[in-house]
Every structure is written in structure tokens, then in C-alpha cells.
Design an enzyme around this catalytic site. Structure first.
Site, PDB file in Angstrom:
ATOM      1  N   LYS A 216       0.815  -1.228   0.000  1.00 15.95           N
ATOM      2  CA  LYS A 216       0.000   0.000   0.000  1.00 15.95           C
ATOM      3  C   LYS A 216       0.847   1.275   0.000  1.00 15.95           C
ATOM      4  O   LYS A 216       0.378   2.317  -0.452  1.00 15.95           O
ATOM      5  CB  LYS A 216      -0.934   0.008   1.214  1.00 15.95           C
ATOM      6  CG  LYS A 216      -2.138  -0.918   1.070  1.00 15.95           C
ATOM      7  CD  LYS A 216      -3.033  -0.787   2.290  1.00 15.95           C
ATOM      8  CE  LYS A 216      -4.347  -1.484   2.071  1.00 15.95           C
ATOM      9  NZ  LYS A 216      -5.297  -1.245   3.165  1.00 15.95           N
TER      10      LYS A 216
ATOM     11  N   ASP B 155     -10.095   3.500   2.423  1.00 17.42           N
ATOM     12  CA  ASP B 155     -10.290   2.794   3.705  1.00 17.42           C
ATOM     13  C   ASP B 155     -10.972   3.672   4.762  1.00 17.42           C
ATOM     14  O   ASP B 155     -11.925   3.245   5.416  1.00 17.42           O
ATOM     15  CB  ASP B 155      -8.939   2.309   4.264  1.00 17.42           C
ATOM     16  CG  ASP B 155      -8.447   1.047   3.567  1.00 17.42           C
ATOM     17  OD1 ASP B 155      -9.289   0.290   3.039  1.00 17.42           O
ATOM     18  OD2 ASP B 155      -7.225   0.820   3.555  1.00 17.42           O
TER      19      ASP B 155
HETATM   20  P1  NAP Z   1      -0.479  -2.788  10.429  1.00 20.80           P
HETATM   21  O1  NAP Z   1      -0.171  -1.639   9.547  1.00 20.80           O
HETATM   22  O2  NAP Z   1       0.433  -3.956  10.476  1.00 20.80           O
HETATM   23  O3  NAP Z   1      -0.586  -2.191  11.944  1.00 20.80           O
HETATM   24  C1  NAP Z   1      -0.839  -3.032  13.048  1.00 20.80           C
HETATM   25  C2  NAP Z   1      -0.999  -2.187  14.304  1.00 20.80           C
HETATM   26  O4  NAP Z   1      -1.365  -3.068  15.373  1.00 20.80           O
HETATM   27  C3  NAP Z   1       0.284  -1.479  14.748  1.00 20.80           C
HETATM   28  O5  NAP Z   1      -0.067  -0.275  15.381  1.00 20.80           O
HETATM   29  C4  NAP Z   1       0.868  -2.470  15.774  1.00 20.80           C
HETATM   30  O6  NAP Z   1       1.623  -1.837  16.794  1.00 20.80           O
HETATM   31  C5  NAP Z   1      -0.388  -3.011  16.416  1.00 20.80           C
HETATM   32  N1  NAP Z   1      -0.190  -4.374  16.926  1.00 20.80           N
HETATM   33  C6  NAP Z   1       0.042  -5.490  16.205  1.00 20.80           C
HETATM   34  N2  NAP Z   1       0.153  -6.560  17.026  1.00 20.80           N
HETATM   35  C7  NAP Z   1       0.003  -6.076  18.299  1.00 20.80           C
HETATM   36  C8  NAP Z   1       0.022  -6.693  19.587  1.00 20.80           C
HETATM   37  N3  NAP Z   1       0.209  -8.005  19.722  1.00 20.80           N
HETATM   38  N4  NAP Z   1      -0.164  -5.907  20.657  1.00 20.80           N
HETATM   39  C9  NAP Z   1      -0.351  -4.569  20.534  1.00 20.80           C
HETATM   40  N5  NAP Z   1      -0.379  -3.927  19.337  1.00 20.80           N
HETATM   41  C10 NAP Z   1      -0.208  -4.679  18.239  1.00 20.80           C
HETATM   42  O7  NAP Z   1      -1.920  -3.378  10.127  1.00 20.80           O
HETATM   43  P2  NAP Z   1      -3.200  -2.612   9.526  1.00 20.80           P
HETATM   44  O8  NAP Z   1      -3.204  -2.709   8.059  1.00 20.80           O
HETATM   45  O9  NAP Z   1      -3.279  -1.278  10.168  1.00 20.80           O
HETATM   46  O10 NAP Z   1      -4.399  -3.562  10.023  1.00 20.80           O
HETATM   47  C11 NAP Z   1      -4.795  -3.575  11.365  1.00 20.80           C
HETATM   48  C12 NAP Z   1      -6.072  -4.397  11.505  1.00 20.80           C
HETATM   49  O11 NAP Z   1      -7.125  -3.799  10.770  1.00 20.80           O
HETATM   50  C13 NAP Z   1      -5.961  -5.834  10.992  1.00 20.80           C
HETATM   51  O12 NAP Z   1      -6.678  -6.687  11.825  1.00 20.80           O
HETATM   52  C14 NAP Z   1      -6.608  -5.764   9.623  1.00 20.80           C
HETATM   53  O13 NAP Z   1      -7.153  -6.998   9.203  1.00 20.80           O
HETATM   54  C15 NAP Z   1      -7.720  -4.753   9.893  1.00 20.80           C
HETATM   55  N6  NAP Z   1      -8.176  -4.065   8.681  1.00 20.80           N
HETATM   56  C16 NAP Z   1      -9.483  -4.150   8.347  1.00 20.80           C
HETATM   57  C17 NAP Z   1      -9.971  -3.496   7.229  1.00 20.80           C
HETATM   58  C18 NAP Z   1     -11.434  -3.592   6.884  1.00 20.80           C
HETATM   59  O14 NAP Z   1     -11.799  -3.276   5.749  1.00 20.80           O
HETATM   60  N7  NAP Z   1     -12.278  -4.005   7.799  1.00 20.80           N
HETATM   61  C19 NAP Z   1      -9.088  -2.740   6.433  1.00 20.80           C
HETATM   62  C20 NAP Z   1      -7.743  -2.657   6.799  1.00 20.80           C
HETATM   63  C21 NAP Z   1      -7.293  -3.328   7.936  1.00 20.80           C
HETATM   64  P3  NAP Z   1       3.198  -1.494  16.613  1.00 20.80           P
HETATM   65  O15 NAP Z   1       3.245  -0.169  15.890  1.00 20.80           O
HETATM   66  O16 NAP Z   1       3.685  -1.418  18.007  1.00 20.80           O
HETATM   67  O17 NAP Z   1       3.794  -2.630  15.829  1.00 20.80           O
END
Ligand code: NAP
Length: 287
Positions: free
Chosen positions: A73, A109
Site C-alpha cells: 500500500k 479505507d
Molecule cells: P499494520 O499496519 O500492520 O498495523 C498493526 C498495528 O497493530 C500497529 O499499530 C501495531 O503496533 C499493532 N499491533 C500489532 N500486534 C500487536 C500486539 N500483539 N499488541 C499490541 N499492538 C499490536 O496493520 P493494519 O493494516 O493497520 O491492520 C490492522 C487491523 O485492521 C488488521 O486486523 C486488519 O485486518 C484490519 N483491517 C481491516 C480493514 C477492513 O476493511 N475491515 C481494512 C484494513 C485493515 P506497533 O506499531 O507497536 O507494531
């Protein structure tokens, strides 16, 4: 129309790695078929090293547009001809539109998330939002909430620097929005959720690989008049949403955001609205 390929079929699709969990091809192909549009949507699992050639290939083949998912992305942005203002602020792109040979990047998004809240009669104006997480999804939601006039945003993240980076962008570009950041702990959750209207889990905690976990385990952090959203849609009912429902909170899962980010992309490609009620029925039945 029988959804067969013709010599005039317009091409759309998804690039990412992996793409096996994606529901986008089901959503878009069902919508094309429902509206008798001669379009097709194909998911492509590609390697990082092949990204520049893939973009050139999609352009050479005249793709009308495509979606981009993890992990491309951000890296895709350098290969596009233009980036929308919102996507520049968000710092990532999830939808590309072919405008007469120019690839223009958008991010749907955050808009998708806000439309999903509207579907649940939740307006964002003058509300206080607490976001847990500061990754790509949190950033797109935070920027869009700020653009839509949210009163205050609080971003809690394990790595506070990531939350601070989002706050900096918002302070610099959307100064009307108050914004705070802190670590992601029970102490800060209790402190900030107490004065909030909406809590949003933007971390993957509670996804299929950690279904027994919740970003909030202690239900005394929640109040019954709080709305609790989880961006996760697999499972549809996460442990967080179960805890919140038991507490009497309004709960919203990630399916609405998935639907609406796709609906906005669909309209950018075809110029016509996606038949969202029909697609919602299909999407919400997929387990
Ligand atoms: P990302 O860029 O990898 O970011 C993940 C975030 O979660 C970071 O802030 C990370 O913290 C935190 N995190 C991960 N594991 C953790 C843990 N064990 N404990 C505490 N914090 C943790 O992922 P993303 O794209 O933002 O996606 C995040 C979520 O949203 C996912 O579940 C994804 O499937 C969902 N999502 C849904 C949609 C939808 O259309 N519904 C769209 C996009 C994403 P750090 O910065 O400390 O690593």
C-alpha cells in the site's frame, strides 16, 4: 448478463501478498454481474521484486483500475502518476484508477470506515474517538476522521512513535482536530476510554490467529453508552465485541468498512454506485 469474458471486458483486480484471505473478487464480480457491467476482477498474488513490472503490465493491458493490499500500500505510491490529497495525507493507497493512461492512487479505507459508522446511525462530528493501534488502517481512519470534523482523537499504540507520526501529520494539515497519543496499556485505555464516545480496535489482536484475545480484557474499562468498533471481520464477532456486547455497548465489526471501501473503489472505476444492499447480503454470509 451471463458473466463471460468478451473482447471488450474491462479489467480490474487486486495485487498483494498473500491474497488468499481476500473477499474483494467476490464482492466486485457479484456487483458487476448484478448491474450487467462487462467488467471482471482478478486477484493477483505478486512478489515485492515484481511490483514495478506488475504496474507497467497492468497499464499496458489497459486495466481500468485495481486495489492494492498488504504489503504494497505504501511502496506502490512511487510507481503511480498522481496521488489524491487524502491518500497523500494517509500515506498509502488502496485503489488505483486508470485515467486515460495515468494511474491515480486513492485511499478509500478511511471513507469506508466512516460510511460503515453512518450505516449504524453513528455520526462522527463532535465525537471523541480512541483508536488502539497506529498502523496503516489506523492512519487512514485517523486522517479521515480529522477531515470529517471529529472533535478529538486519541491514538494509543504499543510503539508510541508510530502514533506520534500520525498525530504530527494531522496537527500539521488538519489543525481543527485535537489529538493526543499514549502507550497502549490498561492504564491509558481506562484513562481515555472514560471520556470517549467511540473506541476502535485497529490492531490485529482478536483475528483468527488470536481469537481468544482482546485489546480490552477488563470490561470495567467500558461503559454501556460507548460504541465499540473492531476493524477485524474474521471472525465477525471478536472477543472484544463479545465483551462490549455483554457490557451493553453498541458494537460494529469490520465488514461494513470492507464493504464500503470496496464500494467507493467500484464507483471510481465504473462511475456507478455499487449495489451495496445486495453485496452486503453476500458478504455478511461468508464465514
Ligand atoms: P499494520 O499496519 O500492520 O498495523 C498493526 C498495528 O497493530 C500497529 O499499530 C501495531 O503496533 C499493532 N499491533 C500489532 N500486534 C500487536 C500486539 N500483539 N499488541 C499490541 N499492538 C499490536 O496493520 P493494519 O493494516 O493497520 O491492520 C490492522 C487491523 O485492521 C488488521 O486486523 C486488519 O485486518 C484490519 N483491517 C481491516 C480493514 C477492513 O476493511 N475491515 C481494512 C484494513 C485493515 P506497533 O506499531 O507497536 O507494531
Amino acid at each position: 448478463m451471463n458473466h463471460t469474458i468478451s473482447t471488450k471486458t474491462k479489467l480490474t483486480g487486486l495485487i498483494g501478498h498473500p491474497v488468499t484471505q481476500s473477499l474483494s473478487h467476490k464482492m466486485h464480480n457479484a456487483a458487476f454481474q448484478y448491474l450487467n457491467l462487462d467488467y471482471m476482477y482478478f486477484p493477483f498474488d505478486i512478489q515485492e521484486k515484481d511490483l514495478p513490472n506488475t504496474v507497467l503490465g497492468l497499464k499496458a493491458l489497459g486495466f481500468k483500475g485495481f486495489n492494492v493490499t498488504m504489503p504494497f500500500k505504501q511502496t506502490i505510491m512511487q510507481y503511480l502518476d498522481e496521488i489524491s490529497k487524502e491518500a497523500q495525507l494517509i500515506g498509502s493507497v488502496n485503489t488505483i484508477v486508470n485515467c486515460d493512461g495515468y494511474f491515480v492512487g486513492h485511499n478509500t479505507d478511511g471513507k469506508g470506515f466512516i460510511q460503515a459508522l453512518k450505516d449504524e446511525n453513528l455520526d462522527v462530528g463532535n465525537k471523541v474517538f480512541v483508536l488502539a493501534g497506529a498502523g496503516g488502517a489506523a492512519r487512514s481512519i485517523a486522517v479521515q476522521l480529522a477531515l470529517e470534523g471529529v472533535e478529538e482523537l486519541i491514538i494509543l499504540n504499543r510503539t508510541i512513535e508510530a502514533a506520534n507520526r500520525i498525530a504530527e501529520v494531522i496537527r500539521k494539515n488538519i489543525s481543527s482536530c485535537k489529538i493526543k497519543t499514549d502507550d497502549l496499556s490498561d492504564k491509558s485505555l481506562r484513562k481515555y476510554v472514560n471520556g470517549a464516545d467511540v473506541f476502535v480496535n485497529c490492531t490485529p489482536i482478536g483475528m483468527f490467529s488470536s481469537q481468544d484475545k482482546s485489546v480490552i480484557e477488563d470490561s470495567s474499562i467500558l461503559r454501556s453508552d460507548l460504541a465499540v468498533c473492531d476493524l477485524i471481520y474474521k471472525p465477525q464477532q471478536t472477543r472484544l465485541l463479545q465483551i462490549a456486547e455483554d457490557k451493553g455497548c453498541k458494537t460494529i465489526n469490520g465488514l461494513g468498512m470492507l464493504l464500503w471501501q470496496g464500494a467507493f473503489a467500484f464507483e471510481l472505476w465504473t462511475g456507478v454506485p455499487m449495489p451495496v444492499s445486495y453485496i452486503k447480503e453476500i458478504l455478511f454470509q461468508i464465514k
